[in-house]
Each structure stands twice: as structure tokens, then as C-alpha cells.
Design a protein around this motif. Structure first.
Motif, PDB file in Angstrom:
ATOM      1  N   ARG A  11     -85.621  40.134  78.278  1.00 55.40           N
ATOM      2  CA  ARG A  11     -85.434  38.993  78.722  1.00 55.40           C
ATOM      3  C   ARG A  11     -84.246  39.053  80.065  1.00 55.40           C
ATOM      4  O   ARG A  11     -84.472  38.176  81.362  1.00 55.40           O
ATOM      5  CB  ARG A  11     -85.302  38.254  77.137  1.00 55.40           C
ATOM      6  CG  ARG A  11     -85.188  36.778  78.333  1.00 55.40           C
ATOM      7  CD  ARG A  11     -84.372  36.006  77.246  1.00 55.40           C
ATOM      8  NE  ARG A  11     -83.835  34.522  76.974  1.00 55.40           N
ATOM      9  CZ  ARG A  11     -84.882  33.564  77.342  1.00 55.40           C
ATOM     10  NH1 ARG A  11     -87.153  33.929  77.523  1.00 55.40           N
ATOM     11  NH2 ARG A  11     -84.803  32.074  77.138  1.00 55.40           N
ATOM     12  N   HIS A  18     -88.566  28.950  84.833  1.00 52.05           N
ATOM     13  CA  HIS A  18     -89.527  29.170  83.670  1.00 52.05           C
ATOM     14  C   HIS A  18     -89.114  30.510  83.284  1.00 52.05           C
ATOM     15  O   HIS A  18     -89.476  30.833  82.411  1.00 52.05           O
ATOM     16  CB  HIS A  18     -91.070  30.139  85.244  1.00 52.05           C
ATOM     17  CG  HIS A  18     -91.675  28.987  85.136  1.00 52.05           C
ATOM     18  ND1 HIS A  18     -92.759  28.143  84.586  1.00 52.05           N
ATOM     19  CD2 HIS A  18     -91.844  28.697  86.576  1.00 52.05           C
ATOM     20  CE1 HIS A  18     -93.312  27.732  85.201  1.00 52.05           C
ATOM     21  NE2 HIS A  18     -92.752  27.967  86.573  1.00 52.05           N
ATOM     22  N   CYS A  19     -87.938  31.090  83.916  1.00 59.00           N
ATOM     23  CA  CYS A  19     -87.152  32.121  83.344  1.00 59.00           C
ATOM     24  C   CYS A  19     -86.311  31.972  82.420  1.00 59.00           C
ATOM     25  O   CYS A  19     -86.191  32.494  81.014  1.00 59.00           O
ATOM     26  CB  CYS A  19     -86.728  32.695  84.494  1.00 59.00           C
ATOM     27  SG  CYS A  19     -84.820  34.267  83.883  1.00 59.00           S
ATOM     28  N   ASP A  79     -87.012  29.054  80.696  1.00 59.00           N
ATOM     29  CA  ASP A  79     -88.137  28.424  79.450  1.00 59.00           C
ATOM     30  C   ASP A  79     -87.296  26.473  79.628  1.00 59.00           C
ATOM     31  O   ASP A  79     -87.971  26.292  78.296  1.00 59.00           O
ATOM     32  CB  ASP A  79     -88.651  29.462  78.525  1.00 59.00           C
ATOM     33  CG  ASP A  79     -89.509  28.431  77.991  1.00 59.00           C
ATOM     34  OD1 ASP A  79     -90.454  27.794  78.916  1.00 59.00           O
ATOM     35  OD2 ASP A  79     -90.090  28.561  76.788  1.00 59.00           O
ATOM     36  N   ASP A 121     -87.643  22.293  80.963  1.00 57.61           N
ATOM     37  CA  ASP A 121     -88.964  21.805  81.610  1.00 57.61           C
ATOM     38  C   ASP A 121     -88.223  20.724  83.083  1.00 57.61           C
ATOM     39  O   ASP A 121     -88.844  20.197  83.780  1.00 57.61           O
ATOM     40  CB  ASP A 121     -89.446  20.630  80.898  1.00 57.61           C
ATOM     41  CG  ASP A 121     -89.416  21.435  79.984  1.00 57.61           C
ATOM     42  OD1 ASP A 121     -90.738  21.582  80.038  1.00 57.61           O
ATOM     43  OD2 ASP A 121     -89.036  21.142  78.523  1.00 57.61           O
ATOM     44  N   ASP A 160     -91.488  20.289  85.530  1.00 58.52           N
ATOM     45  CA  ASP A 160     -92.936  20.659  85.412  1.00 58.52           C
ATOM     46  C   ASP A 160     -93.267  20.097  85.405  1.00 58.52           C
ATOM     47  O   ASP A 160     -93.139  19.668  83.462  1.00 58.52           O
ATOM     48  CB  ASP A 160     -92.744  21.846  84.288  1.00 58.52           C
ATOM     49  CG  ASP A 160     -93.403  22.820  83.699  1.00 58.52           C
ATOM     50  OD1 ASP A 160     -95.085  22.726  84.710  1.00 58.52           O
ATOM     51  OD2 ASP A 160     -93.474  23.663  82.755  1.00 58.52           O
ATOM     52  N   ARG A 182     -96.383  20.051  81.707  1.00 59.15           N
ATOM     53  CA  ARG A 182     -95.931  20.677  80.645  1.00 59.15           C
ATOM     54  C   ARG A 182     -95.079  19.511  79.624  1.00 59.15           C
ATOM     55  O   ARG A 182     -94.702  19.398  78.289  1.00 59.15           O
ATOM     56  CB  ARG A 182     -94.988  21.781  80.140  1.00 59.15           C
ATOM     57  CG  ARG A 182     -95.595  23.397  80.973  1.00 59.15           C
ATOM     58  CD  ARG A 182     -94.840  24.112  80.103  1.00 59.15           C
ATOM     59  NE  ARG A 182     -93.379  23.944  80.788  1.00 59.15           N
ATOM     60  CZ  ARG A 182     -92.795  24.717  80.768  1.00 59.15           C
ATOM     61  NH1 ARG A 182     -92.895  25.817  78.985  1.00 59.15           N
ATOM     62  NH2 ARG A 182     -91.179  25.193  80.884  1.00 59.15           N
ATOM     63  N   ASP A 198     -84.227  21.778  77.971  1.00 57.52           N
ATOM     64  CA  ASP A 198     -85.434  21.760  77.537  1.00 57.52           C
ATOM     65  C   ASP A 198     -86.348  20.616  77.031  1.00 57.52           C
ATOM     66  O   ASP A 198     -85.107  19.541  75.783  1.00 57.52           O
ATOM     67  CB  ASP A 198     -85.887  22.993  76.028  1.00 57.52           C
ATOM     68  CG  ASP A 198     -86.304  23.343  75.768  1.00 57.52           C
ATOM     69  OD1 ASP A 198     -87.089  22.598  75.480  1.00 57.52           O
ATOM     70  OD2 ASP A 198     -86.727  24.685  74.967  1.00 57.52           O
TER      71      ASP A 198
END
Length: 945
Positions: A200, A236-237, A239, A241, A265, A268, A340
Motif C-alpha cells: 500500500r 483513490h490511493c 480510498d 470520497d 467521486d 460512489r 471519507d
């Protein structure tokens, strides 16, 4: 209080403690359980209180050792000492107390050996294990050969201890095996998690590298697209929104933050992209300012935040957030938030550290892009300025060469013609061209003052209406020439006298009116309006508007109008003339007067130039406009004009004056009113009207009066007659009086009044027509006579011969005696030779050999020495001079210094101050305004008329 499971996991399996400590914790917990069970069991089967106390003591010792190990993190020697104390001292004593080999101590000896194996390594293991085995062997040997040393046990007790020994040993060994398996599983899990975390982190580092590469290679045109792409990569890395970039600002002494970029995003989550747009730290998130400005991040689940923070963040769907502060050049620039909206989670420190790097990359890219845009804009402005200056220089060349061409050309024509009328024509053209050229030079000088920050106001008390009249008179001729309609309307609430710079205010109004005349087609309409907006204390805000029906100005052209060297378009000066500096100068003047200037216009729809200024209310000192010696209620006025505005204006003015006034829109209606109501005392008649014009109407009014007078002359002297009215006809027009004078006088017109009309001008005209202002007119006529200064002598210091000739010629009617000096040296010599001769000196500043400043200082030094000499002579004359006493104060009569007036083209304030500092009394600027010259002569010389 933690659950037992969590308690055991924390002290046995968590990474908070080192492995040896966790082993001790595990053994200690098992030992505590074993000792506790043994103590309770032995008490129940009758071992006695003493044996239970022994086991309880062992329990306390184990508990203390466990507490001390976790509380103080004991060193290795301490651990080894505890093992020796426990296995080689405490256990052997207990062995003999509970029956030796017949008791259950074998299980505890096994526990101590296992502890040695698990905790110790290398030589320490061999030493301690050997010692332990030796101690155990010695205990069993002593117990076997000397049973008296052992406590006696009943068969039941032996059976219980045997069973207990097997259970404790099995439980301990099973626990150790379980512990090892669990440790192995956890370590294996950690290795796996570490591998995943490394993958990761590697992915995140690659994302940051990709972001850096994208941002570094981006051009200015595609920057926002590239920045969005970079924000998406980082989002995206980790994760999340949303990724929001926030920039700090200070507004009204408040520290806040505004969102300048957002990545969302949308696929989503349903959160709108218009999340929080702007906030003030101390009002919305007061705790964030201190943490972020100190370089600390804010991260974690929203549920862990304080209530006021949750109240701000939860409505936008956030569940967890990571906020990274960003610093540029050691200044808190702002922050980047990673939101998030799906997971309740913590952000690991490594993840936070990598996101710091990514955030700094993006903010540096934003700063670099802003700098690039600034450089591009500065370059464009520089190029535009260069082009504007080039156009300006070309325009100035045109504007200055055109009148110069007229001056030189007309001079040549005048010299070559014997016709006096043609010479006068040429001189008039030369005067017009010179005036235009002086205006161009004044604009350039004003612009130079502005750029040098030396443009200043001269505050004085002035008559507001008179100022407007003078301003309007400047453009009236051009208005009539283009057959335009010109109206002036000003607020009655504006005080008659104001305090401010009336010349600069008039300059702005003249500039705007000249532009309106220039850009309005023939027969168009121009309005000048003045309105009082408000009054605070003694200060008044006045708004002026110049409204025209001209060509209008586009929005793009408006953006450049008030810039230096700019006009609406480059061809404007060629087509319409002008320097292009007027609006820039006007803007500066208005701003210095505490106001602002703006334009409202559309192409082809005319334009409205408006500005506000702040002036101070002046002391009234206003006299009644109409003479008190007349019963004005008996005076009847008829105003005839086809324009409704003019008729309404006359009605309002007459109402202010308390005079009866009728109005008519044309000649026919005016004659009907005369036939119906009889004659009027004063007629104000417009020159140009449809149908019957003003000249024809004036002729008919005068003819009607003549016929009435003839009829009355036929009546007997004592017979009843109709009252005979002797009227005055005043022609009103925007045209020059000379254009219509001959025809108007033939028609019987008595006076002329120029449009636009002002109350004071109407009042003056009425007073004069009724013969009540003759004394004042005589005084004004006398004031206009040339002042005489016979018997006075001045010294003119001027190095340019033609300037000497002009001044000598123009001052000739004053009967002044004038001596001339060509430079400072000659001036000093002439004054020193005959100081009593000169009543004043007009001193040029820039001259060869000695300039005006030095010449003035020399003259003042001579006057001081001369005054000292006179004082000494006076003292000697009265016998009061003593050695060392040169200037007895009681006898000194200082020589009155000769007035020295600077006469120079250096007209900035510091130039005037420099003249005063050199010893001069006053200052007049070049080119000379002879009204100003006469003012100085009256101030410093005695008039003889």
C-alpha cells in the motif's frame, strides 16, 4: 474497566510491551491462577490455616512481581533475579512446607523450568537452568533422606495434591503452548499486514511520484484538468470520497479559509460537490486554527471530534477525515482535506506522512501556476503598456505638431499679408492653436505630477454656481457649433458656498463635458446634473453626472478608459482628438476628493459618466440675488421656449425669487397670452423655435408696444388710459451673441443671456434690466479698468529676451517703470547699486551665471548688512555706540525687504517651497496668467488710480 479478554490481550499479545515482558505476564497470570486454586483447595481439604497463608504469600509475591514488571519495565538482571528468587528460594521453602515429594510442588518446579527456558538465552539459560536443577535435586534428596524436614500429609491430602499437581502442570504447559501458537499466529499476521502495508505504501509513493510528474509537466492552459487528475490519484490511493484544497485569507482582520479546488467521486456517494465553501476559523472551527497553524494534522472518525466540529462536518456526509496543513515559505498557506464518507477509520501515520508530501506537491504546483499566470499577465500588461505608450507618443506628436503647424503657418500668412482683417484672422487662429497646445502641455504636466505623486489640491472657499457657470462657458461654443441640446440641473440643497478645490473640480467636469460634446453627434443631447447625496457634519457628498446621447462605449473599452495612456480605441484620438489623459487625471482628482468615478454605457446607447466628491460646507455669506429696493410681486415675466425643461426651470426659478412668471412653448402662444393678460415687464425669448422664432416674436412684441404708445398719445392728457408697460426682451440661446446680435437688436432685443441658464445669471439679468444694479455695474466696470502703478519701479529678471518683450508690452498700460536684468549676477549688481529704487522684483529661477535662488539669497544678505549699517549709523548719531555694540536693538530700524516674486515654469509644491525657503515672497507660474500677475502687483505695490 476492561473485559478480562481485552485485559489478557493487552498485557500478553499486544505490541505495547516487549516479548520478554509479555512472557513474564503470561507466566505470572497462569501462576496466579494456579497458586490461587491451590490455596483454596488445600484450605478446603484441611491443610490448615498456616499452609493457606503460605500459598497466599506466594500469590501476593507473584502479583507484586507482575505489577512491578509492567509498571517499571524491569531490566534483564532484575528479571533473572526474580527467576532465582521464585524458583530457587520461594519454591523450595514451599516444597518442604507442603510435604515434599508427596505434595504438589512438582508442577510449580516444572513451571519455573519452563520460565527459564522461555525467558533466558545463551549462557544465562545454562547457568540458571543448572542452578535450578541443582536446587530441585537437593530438595528431593533432602526430603527423601530426612522425612522429618517435611510437613506430614494425610492420604486425602496427598491424593488432592497429586491431582492438583497434574492439573496445574497440564494447564501451565497447555497455556504456554497456546501462547506460543498465538504469538506465532500474530507475528505471522503482522508479517502479512506489514507486507500489505508495504504494498500500500509503495502504491501511495508511486501515486505521489505520478502526481509530481503530472504536475511538473503540466502547462498553464491545462493546469486545472491536471490538478483534478492528481487529486483523483491521491484520493483513490487513500480510498476517500472528496479531496478539498483550502486557502487561507484575512478579511476585515478575521482569519478564514476558502475552498479553491474540489475533487469529488460522484460515482460512489451522493454528496453534492458544493460542500462547505468558506468559513472563518474562530467562528466555525476555532480549534483547527491552533492545531493546523502549529503543523499538526487532524484525522480520525468524525464521531471522536468535539460536538461543535461534528455539527459542522456531519451534514456533508463525512464519517472520517484527514486534514493536512500546508506551509509555503514558513507561512500557513492553508490545508488539504481527505474526506471519507463511507468508512469509520483512522489514518495511519505513514499514510499521513505520504499525503503530506502529495499535498505539498499540489500546493506548490498551484503557487507556481499562479506565479506563471501573474508573469503572463504582467508580460501582457507590459506589452499593452508599451503599445499604449507608443500610441500615446504618436498621439502626443500629432496633438502637439498640429497646433504648432497652425501657429507657424498662420504666423507666416500674417507676415505676408498687408490686410489688417486677414492679420486679425491669423492672430485669432494662432490664439486658438496656442490655447489648445497649452491644454495638451497641462495634461502632460498633470500626468507627470500624478506619476511623481506630487499632484495636490488647493482648498479654498468658492461659489458652487459660479464654478458651474465658468465650466459651462468653456464648452458652450462647441455645443452650439454642433447644434446640441445642453441642459444643466443641480440640486437646490447644495449650499451656495463650498470649501474645496474648485479649479480641479471644474477640470473634471470640463473634461467630461468636452468628451460628451466630442462623442455626441450633431443635434444630440447632453445633460449635466449635480445632486447632494448626504451630509455628515460639515462634509457633503455631491454626485455629478454627465449624460450624453452619443456613440456609447463597449464593456471592453470601458475596462481601459481610466488607465494611463489609454483611450477607448487607438483610433479615437485621430478621429476625435485629445491626449487620452483626461480621464486618468480626472480619476486621480476625484479620488483625492474622497470620491469615485465610473461609467454606465452601452455601445450606440450613449454614456453616463458619474463621479462623487466630498466637500465642506462653506460659510454662507450669501446676499439676496434680487435687489431689496423693488416690489417684486408687481413684476411679471413671460418665458418663451419650445423645450419643456427650460419652461419648467423658469417656473422653479421664479418661484424661488417670488416673481410672477408665465410660460409659452412658442411665439403664437406667447402673443395670445399678451393679448389676453396684457404686456409683461420682462420677456425671456428663445432664439430658435419652430414656427415663429425668437427674433420675430421680439419684433412683434416691440411693435405691439409701439402701437399701444401711439394710440395712447392720441388721447387727451387727462383722459383715462390703459397702463403702459415698458418691457425688456432678453434673448436666450446657446449661440454666441455675435452670431445673432445685429438681427436681434434690429428686432428690439435689449439683452442676451447664454444657455444653459443659472439662477444667479437670471437674477443678475433681471436686476440690470430694471435698473437696480447700475451702481454695482459701475463698480464692476471700474474694477475692470487697468490698474495704474505710476511712480513704482520693478526689476524684471529674465534671461529670455522674448519673455521680457511680452511682459514689458503687457504691463505698459500700468505706467510701471521696469528695469530688466538678463541673469542673477546682473540682478544682484543692479539692486545693490540702487536698493531704494525698486518696489518689487520678478525673479526667474533658471538662468545662466547665477540662478534665481542664489540671486535672492545674495539680495537678502545685502539687505541684512544694509540694515546693520543703518542701525550703526543711528547709534553713532545718538552717541550710543560702544565698543563691541554693533546693533543696538533699541535704535535699530530694519530695512523693509524688497518683495521678490518667483516667475518660473517650476510649479510643483516643492518648487514653490524652495522659492520661499530661498527668501522669495511669492510665486507665479509660466506661462504667465496676467490676472495672477496683476493680483501680485496689487498685493505688493501701491496703486495710483
Amino acid at each position: 474497566m476492561k473485559k478480562p479478554k481485552d485485559f489478557i490481550y493487552h498485557y500478553v499479545f499486544s505490541d505495547e510491551y516487549p516479548l520478554n515482558q509479555r512472557i513474564l505476564n503470561m507466566i505470572g497470570m497462569v501462576g496466579l491462577c494456579a497458586v490461587g486454586i491451590t490455596a483454596v483447595g488445600r484450605y478446603l481439604i484441611g491443610f490448615g490455616a498456616f499452609m493457606s497463608l503460605v500459598m497466599l504469600g506466594m500469590l501476593i509475591v507473584l502479583g507484586l512481581l507482575l505489577y512491578m514488571g509492567n509498571r517499571y519495565r524491569m531490566s534483564w538482571p532484575t528479571v533473572w533475579g526474580l527467576l532465582i528468587f521464585l524458583g530457587d528460594i520461594l519454591f523450595p521453602i514451599t516444597f518442604f512446607l507442603i510435604g515434599g515429594a508427596n505434595g504438589g510442588m512438582s508442577a510449580f518446579f516444572v513451571m519455573s523450568m519452563v520460565c527459564v527456558f522461555m525467558i533466558c538465552r545463551g549462557r544465562v539459560l545454562i547457568v540458571l537452568l543448572g542452578l535450578h536443577i541443582a536446587v530441585i535435586a537437593a530438595c528431593y534428596y533432602a526430603g527423601y533422606h530426612n522425612p522429618a524436614l517435611l510437613g506430614a500429609l494425610t492420604p486425602v491430602q496427598q491424593l488432592f495434591d497429586g491431582i492438583l499437581s497434574i492439573m496445574v502442570g497440564g494447564f501451565f504447559i497447555g497455556t504456554v503452548v497456546k501462547f506460543q501458537n498465538k504469538i506465532y499466529y500474530l507475528e505471522e499476521q503482522k508479517v502479512a499486514d506489514a507486507g500489505k502495508e508495504l504494498v500500500r505504501q509503495d502504491k501511495m509513493l508511486h501515486a505521489v511520484n505520478d502526481t509530481a510528474e503530472i504536475l511538473l509537466t503540466a502547462d498553464a492552459e491545462n493546469f486545472e484538468k491536471v490538478l483534478q487528475q492528481s487529486m483523483g490519484i491521491l484520493a483513490h490511493c487513500v480510498d476517500v470520497d472528496h479531496v478539498c484544497i483550502w486557502k487561507n485569507f484575512i478579511r476585515e482582520n478575521k482569519f478564514g479559509c476558502t475552498r479553491i479546488y474540489l475533487w469529488d467521486d460522484e460515482g460512489r456517494n451522493g454528496v453534492e460537490s458544493s460542500v462547505l465553501m468558506e468559513f472563518m476559523y474562530n467562528e466555525t472551527l476555532p480549534l483547527w486554527e491552533e492545531r493546523l497553524s502549529g503543523g499538526k494534522s487532524i484525522s480520525g472518525p468524525i464521531r471522536n471530534f468535539q460536538a461543535e466540529e461534528q455539527e459542522v462536518l456531519k451534514p456533508y456526509g463525512m464519517i472520517s477525515i484527514l486534514v493536512i496543513p500546508v506551509f509555503l515559505q514558513d507561512q500557513f498557506w492553508g490545508f488539504i482535506s481527505f474526506d471519507d464518507c463511507h468508512n469509520d477509520r483512522e489514518f495511519p501515520p505513514v499514510e499521513e506522512s505520504i499525503m503530506r508530501s502529495g499535498s505539498l506537491l499540489m500546493v506548490n504546483a498551484i503557487a507556481r501556476n499562479e506565479m506563471t499566470h501573474s508573469l503572463i499577465q504582467a508580460r501582457e500588461e507590459a506589452l499593452s503598456s508599451a503599445r499604449a505608450k507608443s500610441d500615446f507618443l504618436a498621439n502626443m506628436s500629432h496633438e502637439m505638431r498640429t497646433p504648432m503647424n497652425a501657429i507657424t503657418g498662420m504666423t507666416a500668412i500674417a507676415k505676408g499679408t498687408p490686410d489688417a482683417e486677414r492679420k486679425d484672422y491669423c492672430l485669432n487662429k494662432i490664439e486658438d492653436a496656442s490655447t489648445h497646445l497649452l491644454g495638451v502641455i497641462n495634461d502632460i504636466l498633470d500626468m507627470s505630477k500624478i506619476e511623481a505623486n506630487k499632484f495636490e489640491l488647493s482648498i479654498e472657499r468658492f461659489n458652487f454656481e459660479k464654478m458651474l457657470q465658468k465650466t459651462v462657458n468653456v464648452v458652450n461654443f462647441r455645443v452650439e457649433e454642433r447644434q446640441q441640446k445642453f441642459y444643466v440641473n443641480f440640486d437646490k440643497r447644495i449650499p451656495h458656498y463650498l470649501i474645496g478645490d474648485d479649479q480641479r473640480l471644474a477640470q473634471v467636469i470640463t473634461n467630461l463635458l468636452s468628451n460628451a460634446v466630442k462623442f455626441t453627434p450633431e443635434q444630440g443631447t447632453i445633460r449635466l446634473e449635480a445632486q447632494m447625496l448626504n451630509e455628515e457634519g460639515s462634509f457633503i457628498t455631491i454626485q455629478f453626472k454627465v449624460i450624453d446621447s452619443g456613440i456609447g462605449i463597449s464593456a471592453e473599452q470601458q475596462s481601459r478608459l481610466f488607465h494611463y495612456f489609454e483611450q477607448a480605441e487607438s483610433g479615437t484620438s485621430r478621429k476625435f482628438g485629445g491626449t487620452g489623459l483626461g480621464l486618468t487625471i480626472s480619476k486621480r482628482i476625484v479620488e483625492m476628493m474622497g470620491g469615485k468615478i465610473w461609467i454606465e454605457s452601452e455601445l450606440g446607447e450613449g454614456a453616463t459618466f458619474a463621479f462623487t466628491v466630498q466637500v465642506e460646507r462653506g460659510a454662507s455669506g450669501e446676499e439676496s440675488r434680487l435687489s431689496p429696493g423693488v416690489n417684486w410681486s408687481n413684476i411679471r415675466i413671460l418665458a418663451v421656449d419650445d423645450a419643456l425643461e427650460t419652461r419648467t426651470y423658469f417656473k422653479n426659478i421664479a418661484e424661488q425669487f417670488g416673481i410672477f412668471c408665465d410660460t409659452a412653448e412658442g411665439g403664437e402662444q406667447a402673443l395670445e397670452l399678451i393679448n389676453t393678460k396684457g404686456g409683461y415687464n420682462i420677456y425671456f425669448v428663445d432664439w430658435k423655435m419652430p414656427g415663429m422664432d425668437g427674433v420675430e416674436l421680439s419684433r412683434r412684441i416691440k411693435e405691439k408696444e409701439s402701437r399701444t404708445a401711439e394710440v395712447q398719445s392720441l388721447f387727451p392728457p387727462n383722459s383715462a388710459k390703459l397702463p403702459l408697460t415698458k418691457s425688456v426682451v432678453i434673448m436666450i440661446s446657446a449661440a454666441e451673441w455675435t452670431v445673432i446680435e445685429k438681427e436681434a437688436k434690429e428686432a428690439g432685443v435689449d439683452k442676451f443671456l447664454s444657455k444653459p441658464l443659472f439662477p444667479s445669471a437670471i437674477a443678475d439679468c433681471i436686476n440690470e434690466c430694471l435698473g437696480v444694479d447700475n451702481l454695482r455695474a459701475a463698480e464692476e466696470t471700474d474694477a475692470k479698468q487697468v490698474d495704474k502703478f505710476e511712480g513704482s519701479c520693478i526689476l524684471l529678471v529674465e534671461d529670455v529676451e522674448i519673455n521680457q518683450e511680452i511682459i514689458l508690452a503687457l504691463l505698459e498700460p500700468t505706467l510701471l517703470e521696469i528695469d530688466c536684468a538678463a541673469n542673477g549676477v546682473q540682478a544682484v549688481e543692479m539692486f545693490n547699486a540702487a536698493p531704494e529704487k525698486y518696489d518689487a522684483i520678478f525673479m526667474d529661477v533658471q538662468m545662466p551665471k547665477m540662478d534665481g535662488y542664489e540671486a535672492t539669497r545674495k539680495i537678502r544678505e545685502f539687505e541684512a548688512a544694509r540694515a546693520q549699517e543703518k542701525a550703526m549709523e543711528k547709534a553713532m548719531e545718538f552717541g550710543q555706540a560702544t565698543e563691541g555694540c554693533k546693533t543696538p536693538k533699541q535704535l535699530s530700524e530694519p530695512v523693509k525687504p524688497v518683495p521678490i516674486i518667483a516667475m518660473t515654469a517650476n510649479v510643483f509644491r516643492e518648487d514653490v517651497e524652495k522659492c520661499i525657503a530661498a527668501g522669495m515672497n511669492d510665486h507665479v507660474g509660466k506661462p504667465l496668467d496676467f490676472d495672477d500677475v496683476f493680483t501680485k502687483l496689487r498685493m505688493y505695490l501701491r496703486k495710483t488710480n
